[in-house]
Scaffold this motif. Structure first.
Motif, PDB file in Angstrom:
ATOM      1  N   VAL A 258       0.822  -1.199   0.000  1.00  0.00           N
ATOM      2  CA  VAL A 258       0.000   0.000   0.000  1.00  0.00           C
ATOM      3  C   VAL A 258       0.865   1.261   0.000  1.00  0.00           C
ATOM      4  N   PHE A 259       0.421   2.282  -0.735  1.00  0.00           N
ATOM      5  CA  PHE A 259       1.054   3.596  -0.845  1.00  0.00           C
ATOM      6  C   PHE A 259       2.373   3.577  -1.637  1.00  0.00           C
ATOM      7  N   THR A 260       2.690   2.466  -2.283  1.00  0.00           N
ATOM      8  CA  THR A 260       3.962   2.397  -3.019  1.00  0.00           C
ATOM      9  C   THR A 260       4.004   3.412  -4.154  1.00  0.00           C
ATOM     10  N   LEU A 261       2.989   3.417  -5.012  1.00  0.00           N
ATOM     11  CA  LEU A 261       2.995   4.296  -6.189  1.00  0.00           C
ATOM     12  C   LEU A 261       2.899   5.762  -5.781  1.00  0.00           C
ATOM     13  N   GLN A 262       2.060   6.053  -4.796  1.00  0.00           N
ATOM     14  CA  GLN A 262       1.921   7.444  -4.344  1.00  0.00           C
ATOM     15  C   GLN A 262       3.238   7.967  -3.792  1.00  0.00           C
ATOM     16  N   LEU A 263       3.956   7.111  -3.046  1.00  0.00           N
ATOM     17  CA  LEU A 263       5.223   7.534  -2.465  1.00  0.00           C
ATOM     18  C   LEU A 263       6.272   7.804  -3.535  1.00  0.00           C
ATOM     19  N   LEU A 264       6.302   6.972  -4.581  1.00  0.00           N
ATOM     20  CA  LEU A 264       7.282   7.158  -5.651  1.00  0.00           C
ATOM     21  C   LEU A 264       7.000   8.426  -6.452  1.00  0.00           C
ATOM     22  N   VAL A 265       5.729   8.698  -6.709  1.00  0.00           N
ATOM     23  CA  VAL A 265       5.377   9.933  -7.418  1.00  0.00           C
ATOM     24  C   VAL A 265       5.697  11.142  -6.544  1.00  0.00           C
ATOM     25  N   GLU A 266       5.424  11.033  -5.249  1.00  0.00           N
ATOM     26  CA  GLU A 266       5.734  12.124  -4.324  1.00  0.00           C
ATOM     27  C   GLU A 266       7.235  12.403  -4.307  1.00  0.00           C
ATOM     28  N   ASN A 267       8.063  11.345  -4.335  1.00  0.00           N
ATOM     29  CA  ASN A 267       9.520  11.523  -4.373  1.00  0.00           C
ATOM     30  C   ASN A 267       9.954  12.249  -5.634  1.00  0.00           C
ATOM     31  N   ALA A 268       9.331  11.900  -6.760  1.00  0.00           N
ATOM     32  CA  ALA A 268       9.678  12.547  -8.028  1.00  0.00           C
ATOM     33  C   ALA A 268       9.384  14.042  -7.969  1.00  0.00           C
ATOM     34  N   VAL A 269       8.233  14.395  -7.403  1.00  0.00           N
ATOM     35  CA  VAL A 269       7.863  15.813  -7.288  1.00  0.00           C
ATOM     36  C   VAL A 269       8.780  16.521  -6.293  1.00  0.00           C
ATOM     37  N   LYS A 270       9.151  15.838  -5.235  1.00  0.00           N
ATOM     38  CA  LYS A 270       9.948  16.440  -4.167  1.00  0.00           C
ATOM     39  C   LYS A 270      11.342  16.828  -4.646  1.00  0.00           C
ATOM     40  N   HIS A 271      11.945  15.996  -5.494  1.00  0.00           N
ATOM     41  CA  HIS A 271      13.362  16.187  -5.835  1.00  0.00           C
ATOM     42  C   HIS A 271      13.590  16.829  -7.213  1.00  0.00           C
ATOM     43  N   ASN A 272      12.530  17.030  -8.000  1.00  0.00           N
ATOM     44  CA  ASN A 272      12.712  17.547  -9.348  1.00  0.00           C
ATOM     45  C   ASN A 272      11.988  18.881  -9.553  1.00  0.00           C
ATOM     46  N   ILE A 273      12.460  19.628 -10.535  1.00  0.00           N
ATOM     47  CA  ILE A 273      11.793  20.864 -10.929  1.00  0.00           C
ATOM     48  C   ILE A 273      10.477  20.517 -11.611  1.00  0.00           C
ATOM     49  N   VAL A 274       9.411  21.186 -11.206  1.00  0.00           N
ATOM     50  CA  VAL A 274       8.092  20.968 -11.804  1.00  0.00           C
ATOM     51  C   VAL A 274       7.564  22.336 -12.237  1.00  0.00           C
ATOM     52  N   SER A 275       7.544  22.573 -13.534  1.00  0.00           N
ATOM     53  CA  SER A 275       7.064  23.858 -14.049  1.00  0.00           C
ATOM     54  C   SER A 275       6.576  23.661 -15.475  1.00  0.00           C
ATOM     55  N   ILE A 276       5.855  24.657 -15.983  1.00  0.00           N
ATOM     56  CA  ILE A 276       5.354  24.568 -17.360  1.00  0.00           C
ATOM     57  C   ILE A 276       6.522  24.594 -18.343  1.00  0.00           C
ATOM     58  N   ASP A 277       7.566  25.351 -18.024  1.00  0.00           N
ATOM     59  CA  ASP A 277       8.745  25.401 -18.894  1.00  0.00           C
ATOM     60  C   ASP A 277       9.546  24.107 -18.842  1.00  0.00           C
ATOM     61  N   GLN A 278       9.571  23.469 -17.667  1.00  0.00           N
ATOM     62  CA  GLN A 278      10.281  22.200 -17.505  1.00  0.00           C
ATOM     63  C   GLN A 278       9.328  21.179 -16.879  1.00  0.00           C
ATOM     64  N   PRO A 279       8.436  20.654 -17.694  1.00  0.00           N
ATOM     65  CA  PRO A 279       7.437  19.727 -17.143  1.00  0.00           C
ATOM     66  C   PRO A 279       8.070  18.418 -16.663  1.00  0.00           C
ATOM     67  N   LEU A 280       7.533  17.913 -15.583  1.00  0.00           N
ATOM     68  CA  LEU A 280       7.956  16.619 -15.052  1.00  0.00           C
ATOM     69  C   LEU A 280       7.059  15.537 -15.649  1.00  0.00           C
ATOM     70  N   LYS A 281       7.677  14.575 -16.332  1.00  0.00           N
ATOM     71  CA  LYS A 281       6.915  13.519 -16.996  1.00  0.00           C
ATOM     72  C   LYS A 281       7.149  12.201 -16.264  1.00  0.00           C
ATOM     73  N   ILE A 282       6.077  11.626 -15.760  1.00  0.00           N
ATOM     74  CA  ILE A 282       6.145  10.375 -14.993  1.00  0.00           C
ATOM     75  C   ILE A 282       5.440   9.277 -15.782  1.00  0.00           C
ATOM     76  N   GLU A 283       6.093   8.128 -15.877  1.00  0.00           N
ATOM     77  CA  GLU A 283       5.525   6.990 -16.617  1.00  0.00           C
ATOM     78  C   GLU A 283       5.436   5.777 -15.706  1.00  0.00           C
ATOM     79  N   LEU A 284       4.324   5.055 -15.799  1.00  0.00           N
ATOM     80  CA  LEU A 284       4.141   3.774 -15.121  1.00  0.00           C
ATOM     81  C   LEU A 284       3.878   2.721 -16.186  1.00  0.00           C
TER      82      LEU A 284
END
Length: 347
Positions: A258-284
């Motif tokens: 439980v919460f595995t996928l949510q935690l991994l997506v949260e980590n991606a947002v936490k450590h990377n730049i997220v903006s319209i100019d530099q969009p963060l693209k996540i794939e499962l």
């Protein structure tokens, strides 16, 4: 454990008997076996010593043979049965060894009757064999019980740590604060999606509360949580974040911590730049027997502090449930986590 002091403690997973115990017990068996001769009063000192030596060497053989046929030294499955092939082999081989010792004794003392001696010594040898075998069996079972107790305590500790980490995720004040700020902004500008945002926020926290006591859930259920969580992220970052799913229907029916996928997506947002100019693209993506979570790597210039507890938490849970570890790889362009899919994980 009552027998714990007889087992060496160099390693918690290595079964070793103290050499002092082996040699002293063999000497004790030799002296004990010579007592009937001593009670006859008419036997010579030589006969008593010979009886003692035969029982001593026979006891040493029984000790080392039974010790080195345990799973610690041989490729056999651990068994809790007292009567079995190991005991039969020990008794049969003991009869042969005792026969050899008696024949050697007869060759040295030709005036003795080998037939009478053979029966007496074989009976004595069987008693010695059973006594040592039983004592070693009790020692080994005590050792196995101790190892099981240690593993249970370690598993309990890991489970408590995992539950604590999940609790911190469920009541993450930063995420709640950001979500409420986003909702406030949406209400102020009259965003028509405000009601949907409230529903998704409610779904996310309701699921969090319902799942806090579960270890695993169907992947399809975990994806629903991720959908609600990602909706909240997208309301905040808009086109600065995207999520692409490519998971086969059969894999959606498998279980996942439980919460595995949510935690991994949260980590991606936490450590990377997220903006319209530099969009963060996540794939499962599900491929073969793995679930791959990948995002483009664009680390923040001022990285947030990371304890890496989240990834280690996931890894320990997968190791416990499937016997396989997760794979984590960063190549400068992408950060990838590969989760093993196991159809045999159950509730």
């Amino acid at each position: 454990m009552i027998f714990g002091r007889y087992i060496k403690a160099e390693s918690s997973k290595v079964f070793l008997i103290s050499q002092k115990v082996i040699w002293l017990s063999a000497l004790f068996m030799g002296i004990l076996a010579s007592i009937p001769k001593i009670l006859q009063l008419r036997v010579s000192l030589t006969e008593v010593i010979v009886d003692c030596i035969i029982a001593f060497f026979y006891s040493l053989f029984v000790w080392f043979y039974n010790l080195y046929t345990l799973p610690r030294y041989a490729n056999h499955a651990i068994t809790t049965r007292f009567f079995g092939a190991r005991l039969i082999r020990s008794l049969l081989l003991g009869i042969v060894v005792m026969g050899i010792l008696v024949i050697v004794n007869q060759l040295l003392f030709k005036d003795r009757l080998i037939g009478t001696m053979m029966l007496m010594y074989q009976f004595r040898g069987i008693l010695i064999n059973l006594t040592i075998y039983m004592f070693l069996y009790l020692l080994y079972q005590s050792f196995i019980n101790r190892i099981i107790a240690i593993e249970l305590e370690r598993t309990k500790s890991d489970h408590i740590e995992a539950q604590y980490e999940l609790l911190k995720q469920q009541v993450n004040p930063h995420f709640l604060f950001n979500s409420l700020n986003t909702l406030k902004s949406m209400v102020e500008i009259g965003d028509e999606h405000s009601a949907d945002f409230i529903v998704k926020l409610s779904d996310f926290y309701r699921y969090s509360l319902e799942s806090r006591k579960k270890d695993v859930v169907p992947m399809q259920e975990e994806l629903k949580l991720l959908e609600a969580y990602f909706y909240l992220l997208q309301a905040r970052f808009e086109e600065g974040i995207t999520l692409q799913l490519d998971i086969s229907p059969e894999h959606k029916k498998t279980m996942i911590p439980v919460f595995t996928l949510q935690l991994l997506v949260e980590n991606a947002v936490k450590h990377n730049i997220v903006s319209i100019d530099q969009p963060l693209k996540i794939e499962l993506i599900s491929s073969d027997n793995n679930l791959i979570i990948k995002n483009n790597l664009q680390l923040k210039s001022i990285p947030e502090p990371s304890t890496k507890i989240g990834l280690e938490n996931i890894n320990q849970r997968y190791l416990h449930l499937t016997g396989r570890q997760i794979e984590v790889r960063a190549d400068g362009y992408f950060f990838t986590v590969k989760l093993p899919i196991n159809e045999h994980i159950s509730h």
